[in-house]
Design a protein around this motif. Structure first.
Motif, mmCIF file in Angstrom:
data_model
loop_
_atom_site.group_PDB
_atom_site.id
_atom_site.type_symbol
_atom_site.label_atom_id
_atom_site.label_comp_id
_atom_site.label_asym_id
_atom_site.label_seq_id
_atom_site.Cartn_x
_atom_site.Cartn_y
_atom_site.Cartn_z
ATOM 1 N N UNK A 23 53.550 23.477 38.532
ATOM 2 C CA UNK A 23 54.565 24.575 38.080
ATOM 3 C C UNK A 23 56.048 24.021 37.951
ATOM 4 N N UNK A 24 56.213 22.981 38.286
ATOM 5 C CA UNK A 24 57.530 22.310 38.362
ATOM 6 C C UNK A 24 58.235 21.869 37.117
ATOM 7 N N UNK A 25 57.316 21.532 36.257
ATOM 8 C CA UNK A 25 57.376 20.967 34.961
ATOM 9 C C UNK A 25 57.939 21.976 33.804
ATOM 10 N N UNK A 26 58.990 21.976 33.630
ATOM 11 C CA UNK A 26 59.600 23.025 32.679
ATOM 12 C C UNK A 26 58.978 23.017 30.958
ATOM 13 N N UNK A 86 33.703 26.880 44.014
ATOM 14 C CA UNK A 86 33.915 28.060 43.089
ATOM 15 C C UNK A 86 35.238 28.788 43.340
ATOM 16 N N UNK A 87 35.322 29.190 44.557
ATOM 17 C CA UNK A 87 36.289 29.908 45.190
ATOM 18 C C UNK A 87 37.752 29.401 45.123
ATOM 19 N N UNK A 88 37.701 28.123 45.123
ATOM 20 C CA UNK A 88 39.028 27.231 44.881
ATOM 21 C C UNK A 88 39.287 27.100 43.442
ATOM 22 N N UNK A 89 38.311 26.904 42.551
ATOM 23 C CA UNK A 89 38.658 27.030 41.337
ATOM 24 C C UNK A 89 39.173 28.232 40.832
ATOM 25 N N UNK A 90 38.587 29.422 41.434
ATOM 26 C CA UNK A 90 39.087 30.619 40.734
ATOM 27 C C UNK A 90 40.465 30.935 41.311
ATOM 28 N N UNK A 91 40.752 30.392 42.385
ATOM 29 C CA UNK A 91 42.188 30.667 42.956
ATOM 30 C C UNK A 91 43.295 29.731 42.032
ATOM 31 N N UNK A 92 42.866 28.375 41.612
ATOM 32 C CA UNK A 92 43.497 27.726 40.751
ATOM 33 C C UNK A 92 43.671 28.366 39.450
ATOM 34 N N UNK A 93 42.754 28.950 38.868
ATOM 35 C CA UNK A 93 42.891 29.444 37.579
ATOM 36 C C UNK A 93 43.851 30.788 37.710
ATOM 37 N N UNK A 94 43.632 31.587 38.708
ATOM 38 C CA UNK A 94 44.618 32.806 38.928
ATOM 39 C C UNK A 94 46.114 32.374 38.912
ATOM 40 N N UNK A 95 46.434 31.179 39.655
ATOM 41 C CA UNK A 95 47.719 30.680 39.719
ATOM 42 C C UNK A 95 48.312 30.211 38.343
ATOM 43 N N UNK A 96 47.330 29.631 37.760
ATOM 44 C CA UNK A 96 47.675 29.316 36.547
ATOM 45 C C UNK A 96 48.166 30.344 35.409
ATOM 46 N N UNK A 118 48.706 33.441 36.434
ATOM 47 C CA UNK A 118 50.132 34.015 36.862
ATOM 48 C C UNK A 118 51.190 33.311 36.333
ATOM 49 N N UNK A 119 51.119 32.120 35.849
ATOM 50 C CA UNK A 119 52.223 31.337 35.432
ATOM 51 C C UNK A 119 52.224 31.284 33.982
ATOM 52 N N UNK A 120 51.342 31.832 33.191
ATOM 53 C CA UNK A 120 50.999 32.102 31.790
ATOM 54 C C UNK A 120 50.831 30.763 31.235
#
Length: 367
Positions: free
Chosen positions: A228-231, A262-272, A274-276
């Motif tokens: 997320x730090x990458x502009x 699976x739960x970890x991958x779902x959390x990663x996808x949610x965060x991605x 959320x950042x569009x």
């Protein structure tokens, strides 16, 4: 125009318990490092890091060089910079053209005892080290050579803000383990050579896990700093799971469960999302033929198959690239195809890295 990542390398602490290379420090030495640029521009700035250092890091001189010339780097106008423990520093922007797919040579002079260095441990690239200040020397004669990158985390370039920028976020299969050192034949390099527009920077860490720390902070923990730090970022490609399933066995532990992954991958996808960001997930590569004791277990291999079936059929991700199918042995799908195996049963050779890159549908990386 925006500043964004033209090059990235993920760093780890030299004080971790699990170590695949020997950490080191420097004193009165110049360290020259070749940074293979994913993206280019007319101006650059270099990112240095003392993220895991325990004492202040003094850099007395630094230069950057490309085929278009060499320039001294400054920090708030000064050639010398001291970076406190746990901190990063960015150089002042310099007019130094660099092309996508070209090399930028970074030289830093470390005049004092540094302590153990914050570093990238298996980047498939060699650092060149000599005594004294030689940041402007065209050639470092009789230099010590060591695989690794030290005290550098990236290079920014000035680019139009409509350029697709992706990050490869994961483990050794992105960092480049098994590929020829110095040849730029990592999967990410092959993928960049396929792209007509935009590029992918590499934030792979050999040994990295999605759910647990070491080697490096785990994927969910470093998502903010390394993704997320990458502009201007538009896409994130992920390859995790091998080390969650195999690494514990090297130390007498058990692999994580398929449900936990699976739960970890779902959390990663949610965060991605959320950042569009668009998120592309790789299936977990095969590792049944690994030579390291304790890594390949029936429990871990069964979890890999279960998670891969889920990755192929879920709508959690924007796209999937089926690395497992691209590199598996036709006769033993839990093993890497012998023609693509680096020789340790767990990592890909140059042809294997190319097959991994070819598994990505380029249409999924367009804006």
């Amino acid at each position: 125009m925006i500043w964004t990542a033209g090059f990235r390398t993920a760093v780890i602490s030299p004080y971790e318990q699990i170590q695949f290379t020997e950490p080191r420090g420097f004193a009165d030495q110049t360290v020259r490092q070749v940074l293979h640029m994913a993206g280019g521009g007319e101006r650059v700035r270099v990112r240095l890091t003392n993220r895991y250092g325990r004492t202040p890091l003094t850099i007395a001189a630094a230069t950057a060089a490309t085929e278009h010339g060499q320039t001294a780097l400054t920090f708030d106008g000064a050639e010398k910079v001291t970076i406190p423990p746990g901190e990063d520093a960015a150089s002042d922007p310099v007019d130094l053209p660099v092309d996508p797919g070209a090399d930028l040579s970074l030289s830093i002079y470390l005049p004092e005892e540094t302590g153990l260095a914050t570093y990238s441990h298996r980047p498939a690239e060699t650092a060149h080290i000599v005594g004294g200040n030689h940041v402007t020397s065209p050639v470092l004669r009789e230099a010590e050579q060591q695989e690794g990158r030290f005290y550098v985390s990236g290079v920014d370039v000035l680019t139009p803000n409509v350029t697709p920028i992706a990050v490869a976020f994961g483990d050794s299969w992105f960092e480049g383990v098994g590929s020829t050192i110095g040849a730029n034949n990592r999967a990410v390099d092959f993928l960049n050579r396929r792209l007509n527009r935009g590029w992918v920077v590499n934030q792979g860490i050999a040994g990295n896990r999605l759910l647990l720390d070491e080697v490096g902070r785990h994927g969910l923990a470093r998502f903010d700093s390394d993704v997320l730090s990458i502009p201007g970022l538009t896409h994130v490609l992920v390859h995790f799971g091998i080390n969650d399933l195999g690494l514990p066995g090297m130390f007498g532990g058990r692999p994580v469960t398929a449900d936990a992954l699976v739960e970890g991958f779902e959390a990663l996808a949610d965060r991605a999302h959320e950042a569009d960001l668009k998120i592309l997930a790789a299936t977990i590569g095969p590792f049944a033929g690994v030579v390291f004791p304790g890594v390949s277990t029936p429990e871990g291999l069964a979890a890999r198959r279960e998670v891969n079936d889920w990755i192929r059929t879920t709508n959690t991700f924007d796209a999937v690239f089926d690395v497992a199918r691209a590199v598996e042995s036709p006769d033993a799908p839990d093993c890497i195809d012998p023609a693509l195996d680096s020789g340790d049963g767990m990592h890909l050779n140059d042809k294997g890295h190319q097959a991994m890159a070819n598994a990505v549908d380029l249409e999924t990386l367009t804006l």
